[in-house]
Design a protein around this motif. Structure first.
Motif, mmCIF file in Angstrom:
data_model
loop_
_atom_site.group_PDB
_atom_site.id
_atom_site.type_symbol
_atom_site.label_atom_id
_atom_site.label_comp_id
_atom_site.label_asym_id
_atom_site.label_seq_id
_atom_site.Cartn_x
_atom_site.Cartn_y
_atom_site.Cartn_z
ATOM 1 N N HIS A 278 38.046 30.897 41.611
ATOM 2 C CA HIS A 278 38.763 30.917 40.385
ATOM 3 C C HIS A 278 37.514 30.898 39.178
ATOM 4 O O HIS A 278 36.428 30.394 39.465
ATOM 5 C CB HIS A 278 39.487 29.710 39.830
ATOM 6 N N LYS B 135 45.331 33.987 34.845
ATOM 7 C CA LYS B 135 45.329 33.878 36.516
ATOM 8 C C LYS B 135 44.293 34.855 37.061
ATOM 9 O O LYS B 135 44.529 35.681 37.762
ATOM 10 C CB LYS B 135 46.722 34.068 37.051
ATOM 11 N N ARG C 25 43.488 48.208 42.867
ATOM 12 C CA ARG C 25 44.121 46.610 42.722
ATOM 13 C C ARG C 25 43.647 46.033 43.990
ATOM 14 O O ARG C 25 43.379 46.806 44.864
ATOM 15 C CB ARG C 25 45.832 46.620 42.553
ATOM 16 N N LEU D 235 44.957 43.072 47.026
ATOM 17 C CA LEU D 235 46.069 42.256 47.630
ATOM 18 C C LEU D 235 45.231 41.108 48.416
ATOM 19 O O LEU D 235 44.450 41.348 49.238
ATOM 20 C CB LEU D 235 46.791 43.128 48.785
ATOM 21 N N ARG E 202 46.494 37.437 49.971
ATOM 22 C CA ARG E 202 47.384 36.314 50.424
ATOM 23 C C ARG E 202 48.686 36.638 49.833
ATOM 24 O O ARG E 202 49.332 35.871 49.105
ATOM 25 C CB ARG E 202 46.858 34.954 50.038
ATOM 26 N N ASN E 203 49.289 37.915 50.008
ATOM 27 C CA ASN E 203 50.278 38.447 49.743
ATOM 28 C C ASN E 203 50.623 38.469 47.988
ATOM 29 O O ASN E 203 51.636 38.504 47.401
ATOM 30 C CB ASN E 203 51.589 37.564 50.242
ATOM 31 N N THR E 204 49.279 38.319 47.392
ATOM 32 C CA THR E 204 49.548 38.689 45.920
ATOM 33 C C THR E 204 48.632 39.591 45.457
ATOM 34 O O THR E 204 47.691 39.950 45.943
ATOM 35 C CB THR E 204 49.145 37.085 45.291
ATOM 36 N N GLN E 205 49.377 40.228 44.302
ATOM 37 C CA GLN E 205 48.593 41.509 43.748
ATOM 38 C C GLN E 205 47.622 41.293 42.668
ATOM 39 O O GLN E 205 48.089 40.548 41.715
ATOM 40 C CB GLN E 205 49.582 42.612 43.404
ATOM 41 N N TYR E 206 46.582 41.660 42.586
ATOM 42 C CA TYR E 206 45.614 41.425 41.658
ATOM 43 C C TYR E 206 44.977 42.835 40.863
ATOM 44 O O TYR E 206 44.600 43.628 41.592
ATOM 45 C CB TYR E 206 44.322 40.459 41.854
ATOM 46 N N GLU F 240 46.029 38.344 38.149
ATOM 47 C CA GLU F 240 47.495 38.395 39.014
ATOM 48 C C GLU F 240 48.279 39.284 38.332
ATOM 49 O O GLU F 240 48.445 39.206 37.105
ATOM 50 C CB GLU F 240 47.762 36.638 39.245
ATOM 51 N N GLU G 43 51.928 39.859 37.565
ATOM 52 C CA GLU G 43 53.182 39.208 37.378
ATOM 53 C C GLU G 43 54.359 39.867 38.425
ATOM 54 O O GLU G 43 54.445 41.074 38.516
ATOM 55 C CB GLU G 43 53.662 38.987 35.953
ATOM 56 N N LYS G 44 55.276 39.125 39.215
ATOM 57 C CA LYS G 44 56.016 39.437 39.963
ATOM 58 C C LYS G 44 57.317 39.702 39.162
ATOM 59 O O LYS G 44 57.796 39.228 38.261
ATOM 60 C CB LYS G 44 56.375 38.724 41.055
#
Length: 108
Positions: A41, A57, A74, A76, A78-82, A103, A105-106
């Motif tokens: 971070h 984020k 972009r 991927l 840990r199942n999160t998109q950045y 990050e 937002e979903k």
């Protein structure tokens, strides 16, 4: 940089246009490259600069040099998109690239 810090797998993706089975063009994210990365971070001054543009984020990824990483891609992790906001060839040494990404937002 200690090579052992590159212990997380991330997948870089490109946004491409492809033709589906009905002959229509669709835009999709396609896996481009999976690499080892150091993940952290933002802290201190960097965090406050990122927050000034509502990038609360924001994550820093450090990967081995690959000159073709850019802000149209972009990540991927840990199942999160950045979404990539910057890719810096550190000291122009062609050894490591520091990627800053926020990050995505979903939706719904």
């Amino acid at each position: 940089m200690v090579i052992g810090d590159l212990r997380h797998r991330i997948t870089l993706q490109k946004f491409i246009t492809e033709v589906n089975e009905n002959g229509f063009e669709t835009e999709v994210w396609q896996d481009y490259k999976t690499v080892w990365a150091s993940v952290s971070h933002l802290s201190g001054k960097e965090y406050y600069q990122a927050a000034a543009v509502q990038a609360e984020k924001t994550i820093r990824f450090l990967v081995r040099y690959a000159g073709d990483i850019d802000t149209s891609m972009r990540i991927l992790f840990r199942n999160t998109q950045y979404s990539i906001t910057s890719a810096d060839n550190i000291k122009y040494e062609n050894r490591f690239i520091e990627i800053k990404a926020v990050e995505v937002e979903k939706s719904g």
